[in-house]
Design an enzyme around this catalytic site. Structure first.
Site, short mmCIF file in Angstrom:
data_model
loop_
_atom_site.label_atom_id
_atom_site.label_comp_id
_atom_site.label_asym_id
_atom_site.label_seq_id
_atom_site.Cartn_x
_atom_site.Cartn_y
_atom_site.Cartn_z
N ARG A 104 32.32 -85.94 -3.14
CA ARG A 104 33.50 -85.04 -3.13
C ARG A 104 34.64 -85.83 -3.74
O ARG A 104 35.03 -86.88 -3.23
CB ARG A 104 33.84 -84.61 -1.69
CG ARG A 104 35.19 -83.95 -1.60
CD ARG A 104 35.44 -83.26 -0.28
NE ARG A 104 34.68 -82.03 -0.18
CZ ARG A 104 34.93 -81.06 0.68
NH1 ARG A 104 35.92 -81.18 1.55
NH2 ARG A 104 34.20 -79.96 0.71
N HIS A 131 32.89 -75.87 -6.53
CA HIS A 131 32.38 -76.13 -5.17
C HIS A 131 31.03 -75.38 -5.03
O HIS A 131 30.91 -74.42 -4.26
CB HIS A 131 33.40 -75.63 -4.15
CG HIS A 131 33.17 -76.14 -2.76
ND1 HIS A 131 32.20 -77.07 -2.45
CD2 HIS A 131 33.80 -75.85 -1.59
CE1 HIS A 131 32.26 -77.33 -1.15
NE2 HIS A 131 33.21 -76.61 -0.60
N GLN A 134 29.20 -74.60 -1.54
CA GLN A 134 29.78 -73.51 -0.74
C GLN A 134 29.19 -72.16 -1.17
O GLN A 134 28.95 -71.28 -0.35
CB GLN A 134 31.30 -73.49 -0.90
CG GLN A 134 31.98 -72.42 -0.07
CD GLN A 134 31.87 -72.68 1.42
OE1 GLN A 134 32.18 -73.77 1.88
NE2 GLN A 134 31.42 -71.68 2.19
N ASP A 219 40.69 -67.95 -0.73
CA ASP A 219 40.70 -69.39 -0.45
C ASP A 219 42.17 -69.80 -0.35
O ASP A 219 43.07 -69.01 -0.68
CB ASP A 219 39.96 -70.13 -1.60
CG ASP A 219 39.82 -71.64 -1.33
OD1 ASP A 219 39.95 -72.06 -0.17
OD2 ASP A 219 39.59 -72.39 -2.30
N CYS A 259 35.90 -69.91 2.56
CA CYS A 259 35.12 -71.14 2.73
C CYS A 259 35.63 -72.00 3.88
O CYS A 259 34.89 -72.85 4.38
CB CYS A 259 35.10 -71.95 1.43
SG CYS A 259 36.73 -72.55 0.91
N ARG A 287 26.25 -73.53 5.56
CA ARG A 287 26.34 -74.76 4.77
C ARG A 287 25.17 -75.68 5.14
O ARG A 287 24.55 -76.30 4.28
CB ARG A 287 27.67 -75.49 5.01
CG ARG A 287 28.92 -74.76 4.51
CD ARG A 287 28.94 -74.67 3.00
NE ARG A 287 28.89 -75.99 2.37
CZ ARG A 287 29.93 -76.80 2.21
NH1 ARG A 287 31.12 -76.42 2.56
NH2 ARG A 287 29.78 -77.98 1.62
N1 NVA Z 1 39.99 -74.94 -2.72
C1 NVA Z 1 39.91 -75.76 -1.53
C2 NVA Z 1 38.54 -75.65 -0.92
C3 NVA Z 1 38.36 -76.47 0.34
C4 NVA Z 1 36.96 -76.40 0.89
C5 NVA Z 1 40.25 -77.20 -1.88
O1 NVA Z 1 39.80 -77.68 -2.92
O2 NVA Z 1 40.97 -77.84 -1.11
N1 CP Z 2 34.41 -75.38 3.07
C1 CP Z 2 34.42 -76.73 3.03
O1 CP Z 2 33.97 -77.37 2.07
O2 CP Z 2 34.96 -77.32 4.14
P1 CP Z 2 35.30 -78.87 4.37
O3 CP Z 2 36.47 -79.20 3.46
O4 CP Z 2 35.65 -78.96 5.81
O5 CP Z 2 34.10 -79.69 4.01
#
Ligand code: NVA
Ligand code: CP
Length: 305
Positions: A104, A131, A134, A219, A259, A287
């Site tokens: 990540r 992502h 997800q 989101d 998500c 997930r």
């Molecule tokens: N768009 C959000 C998704 C978090 C799971 C982010 O990147 O923070």
């Molecule tokens: N939806 C998701 O990826 O959640 P986290 O940021 O908690 O991993």
């Protein structure tokens, strides 16, 4: 042989993705029945997190344990990655010891570069651009509730961000129609939209995008790394909240997905996310199951069902 990576949904064929969803549902059932299934004994997944996470970390770590393997949590604070060791070197070293690497991070280019130098599969656990994990869970959630998603109309409301981009790729791969409503300055990447052709349409009006849709998705307005833009984004997105009035324009039996983590009162009202059309808790749980199916596909050489 080059390892197989999962950096975007385009790395797998539509059939493979559908297969993953079906397998995820089966693995979920096995888990419910208490069946022990450990095809990944002695296998290790390294998990590099350069951003925060609840769901992703817990689902990958639990998934590996349930499949008989092990997961290592690696934070840049405690590893040499955070002190500037070249990504290429980290990729070579880590992949010489573990069986897969989950990352990540921020720039998508970083995960591509890591994958290029990795001798084991690399999984995208969120970048600024995509992502995909997800989306496996979201698709599983839809399939469980409603069956195949081919031909269904889906509305994505809010920021043209990593989730939006992965929805665009999912529309291509699973064959659904996607309407995306964003403020003008927050549209998804034009190249990703163009590659999707007729499957995706862009809208200025959330009402227009949601009209008659069977699935409504949103989101956060400010993603990880955009915290300093929070105020400005609250202004730009104020007419893009998914609330009961907007949901009323969708199909009567429309589902709502997010998500998570969510901000009630910003991108979604409490009434909608905590209401009967919301399937966010299944989506979060899935997930685990969807990523177990993914790990199995990438790592288990002798799948014995
Ligand atoms: N768009 C959000 C998704 C978090 C799971 C982010 O990147 O923070
Ligand atoms: N939806 C998701 O990826 O959640 P986290 O940021 O908690 O991993």
């Amino acid at each position: 042989m080059n390892p197989r990576h999962f950096l975007t949904l385009l790395d797998f064929s539509g059939d493979e993705l559908r297969g993953l969803v079906t397998r995820a549902m089966e693995l979920k059932q096995w888990q419910r029945e208490g069946r022990i299934y450990e095809p990944l004994k002695n296998r290790v997944l390294a998990m590099i997190f350069e951003k925060s996470s609840t769901r992703t970390r817990v689902s990958f770590e639990t998934g590996m344990a349930q499949l008989g393997g092990h997961a290592l949590f690696l934070s840049p604070k405690d590893t040499q990655i955070g002190r500037g060791e070249p990504l290429e070197d980290s990729a070579r070293v880590l992949s010489s010891m573990v069986d897969a690497v989950m990352i990540r991070t921020f720039e998508h280019e970083k995960i591509e570069r890591f994958a290029q130098f990795s001798s084991v599969p690399v999984i995208n656990a969120l970048t600024d651009q995509y992502h995909p994990c997800q989306l496996l869970a979201d698709m599983q959630t839809w399939f469980e509730r409603r069956g195949d998603i081919r031909g269904v109309t889906v509305a994505f409301i809010g920021d043209g961000n990593n989730m939006c981009h992965s929805y665009i790729n999912a529309a291509r791969q699973f064959g659904f129609r996607l309407r995306v409503a964003t403020p003008p300055g927050y549209r998804p990447d034009p190249a990703i939209v163009a590659a999707a052709g007729e499957t995706v349409s862009l809208h200025d009006s959330p009402a227009e995008a949601v009209h008659g849709a069977s699935l409504v998705v949103t989101d956060v307005w400010a993603s990880m790394g955009q915290e300093q833009e929070q105020r400005e984004r609250e202004q730009a997105f104020r007419d893009f909240q998914v609330d009961a009035r907007l949901m009323a324009l969708a199909a009567d039996d429309a589902l709502f997905m997010h998500c998570l983590p969510a901000h009630r009162g910003e991108e979604v009202s409490a009434e909608v996310i905590d209401g009967p059309q919301s399937v966010v808790w299944d989506e979060a749980e899935n997930r685990l199951h969807a990523q177990k199916a993914l790990l199995e596909l990438l790592l288990a050489s002798d799948r014995s069902a």
